[in-house]
Design an enzyme around this catalytic site. Structure first.
Site, PDB file in Angstrom:
ATOM      1  CE  LYS A 194     -20.682 -51.078  16.522  1.00  0.00           C
ATOM      2  NZ  LYS A 194     -20.262 -51.911  15.382  1.00  0.00           N
ATOM      3  CD  GLU A 269      -4.743 -49.338  21.387  1.00  0.00           C
ATOM      4  OE1 GLU A 269      -4.013 -49.201  20.502  1.00  0.00           O
ATOM      5  OE2 GLU A 269      -4.647 -49.600  22.529  1.00  0.00           O
ATOM      6  CB  CYS A 303      -4.381 -53.519  13.930  1.00  0.00           C
ATOM      7  SG  CYS A 303      -4.067 -54.392  15.243  1.00  0.00           S
ATOM      8  CD  GLU A 399      -4.824 -50.727   8.673  1.00  0.00           C
ATOM      9  OE1 GLU A 399      -6.064 -50.417   8.350  1.00  0.00           O
ATOM     10  OE2 GLU A 399      -4.228 -50.953   9.647  1.00  0.00           O
TER      11      GLU A 399
END
Ligand code: NAP
Ligand code: MG
Length: 495
Positions: A194, A269, A303, A399
């Site tokens: 997906k 992750e 990331c 973040e």
């Protein structure tokens, strides 16, 4: 100004203009139901229409993958045959790299040259994983029998785990798809992939190559749609043996909890807030260039981005100036415009998130230094350096996923390490310095899954990648990734 889409090749435009359905059991289905629209973040205009898979569609995809797994049509191929198929897929991806790069640039906003590098990287990774297909093996083990008259011989087999649900984000969509498909296919698993709702096109294009490469039907299935609909149905499906997720920490935690509830295997992750530590003997110009690259690459939407600069107080002012100088050399523009080196944020939501966090930073005492001009259309944000940021500030902890670098000075080595580790995340870290002993001390002291010394953003197929703490569970890339897709069978033979 030429319309942005008109800058794309005829092949890319034709693909974008199609009404896309799902790819299940080797069939490209027509668009039958809920339509999901995507945007070009360089302009904010409509880009494509794809289908949203609901729970019934997801079930059909999982059942196709399960049939393919259970009858052994793929996992029982010889390892050499699986290697050949993966090599073929990599070759086809290289062949069509320019179209993939255009699709990625249009739906995500990456400058074309950056997209092309990402696609080449995805092909290289598939090639690397192809090599592993023939090198997956267990061990021979000497058990100790209780009865001395008996002899025992032990060995282990490494077997594919089953149907894998692979859920990926939008920031480097082709690469993320390859990072999941590579090991799943090398080990003999079946996959339902997906892509993120905003970046479905490269995954759908990849389905064409999977078919052309000659993978048996049902081994790879692609379902497009939103996370809470399509993603959730996949995560909750009882026949999914393993979930490989890359995305935000919040969603990762929720998926981990659900996987735990039915003991599905899971790797996560997740996000990061990675420090870049400048040691006192670092070369200033190199440190500045590295810091700008660490924070602004892919408009900060990666990331591993190095978003917290930890710098000796004596170097602070000069280094900030040099980083701003490097930022000024970036050409902010639409993804397909020639010369663009810094694209927009990938979506309106992402742009707004960056603006919100910068607003908070300012209200908490941060000093914002943005560089450049923002084009009128599209979801652009300026590369921004924020000084006067302490470990207590929101911007030091949350973040951003945008081109934002905080700068925090230190006086002692211990203080510097404390600042590096003052985060719940632990994905990557960068260290700039020349004194070998000092560098080694920092490598050992920093809590992170990945450390880059005198470089940044190196994602090599052979090097394991992943984080500690809130950055996730498990490693991708390298030999380590194979463990995520394999079960061990221990066989004991008496003779
Ligand atoms: P996200 O919202 O967590 O989405 C990631 C994927 O999960 C998307 O396909 C998303 O679909 C899907 N999803 C969302 N909610 C779900 C649910 N309830 N159940 C199942 N699937 C669901 O993350 P994002 O905001 O798109 O991506 C940015 C984040 O990813 C950042 O935090 C970044 O650090 C992280 N990231 C980590 C790595 C790494 O390797 N560690 C790499 C890249 C990105 P939708 O698109 O529809 O939301
Ligand atoms: Mg999301």
């Amino acid at each position: 100004m030429t319309d942005h889409l008109d800058r794309a090749s005829a092949a890319a435009r034709a693909f974008i203009e199609r009404e896309h359905g799902l790819f299940i059991d080797d069939v490209f289905e027509g668009p039958t139901k809920a339509v999901l629209e995507t945007e070009d973040p360089s302009t904010g205009r409509l880009l494509s229409r794809v289908t949203e898979a609901d729970a019934t569609d997801v079930d059909r995809a999982v059942q196709a993958a399960r049939r393919a797994f259970e009858d052994g049509r793929y996992r029982n191929l010889t390892p050499a045959e699986r290697e050949r198929l993966l090599l073929r897929l990599a070759e086809l991806l290289d062949r069509d790299a320019s179209v993939f790069a255009e699709l990625d640039a249009l739906e995500m906003g990456k400058p074309l040259a950056v997209s092309l590098g990402i696609v080449r990287g995805a092909a290289a990774f598939l090639r690397y994983m192809a090599g592993w297909a023939t090198k997956i093996h267990g061990r021979t083990v000497p058990p100790s029998p209780r009865d001395p008259s008996q002899s025992l011989f032990g060995y282990t087999l490494r077997e594919p785990v089953g149907v894998c649900a692979c859920i990926v984000p939008w920031n480097v969509a082709v690469l993320m798809a390859a990072w999941k498909l590579g090991p799943a296919l090398a080990t003999g698993c079946s996959v339902v992939l997906k892509p993120a709702e905003g970046t479905p096109l490269t995954a759908l294009k990849l389905a064409e190559l999977v078919r052309e490469a000659g993978f048996p039907a049902g081994v790879v299935n692609i379902v497009t749609g939103r996370g809470p609909v399509t993603g959730q149905a996949l995560v909750e499906h009882p026949d999914v043996a393993k979930i490989a997720f890359t995305g935000s920490t919040a969603v990762g935690r929720a998926i981990g909890a659900k996987a735990g509830g039915r003991l599905a295997r899971v790797t996560l992750e997740l996000g990061g807030k990675s420090p870049l530590l400048i040691l006192p003997d670092a070369d200033l110009e190199t440190a500045a260039r590295t810091a700008a690259h660490a924070a602004f690459y892919n408009t900060g939407q990666i990331c591993g981005a190095g978003t917290r600069l930890i710098v000796p107080r004596s170097m602070h002012d000069e280094l900030v100036e040099a980083i701003l100088g490097s930022a000024r050399t970036r050409v902010i523009g639409r993804a397909l415009d020639e010369g663009t080196t810094l694209g927009p944020a990938a979506s309106r939501a992402q742009r707004d998130k960056v603006a919100r966090l910068l607003g908070i930073a300012q209200s908490e005492g941060g000093h914002l230094l943005g560089v450049g001009d923002v084009p009128e259309e599209g979801y652009f944000v300026l590369p921004t350096v924020v000084t006067d940021v302490t470990a207590e500030h929101t911007l030091f902890r949350e973040e951003v996923f945008g081109p934002v670098l905080t700068v925090t000075p230190y006086d002692t080595f211990e203080e510097a390490i404390g600042l590096c580790n003052a985060t719940e995340y632990g994905l990557a870290a960068g260290i700039q310095g020349r004194d070998f002993t000092q560098v080694q001390r920092a490598v050992k002291a920093i809590r992170a899954g990945v450390v880059w010394v005198n470089t940044y953003h190196v994602y090599d197929a052979s090097m394991p990648f992943g984080g500690v703490g809130q950055s996730g569970i498990g490693r991708e890339l390298g030999e380590e990734v194979l463990d995520n897709f394999l079960e061990t069978k221990a066989v004991t033979v008496a003779f």
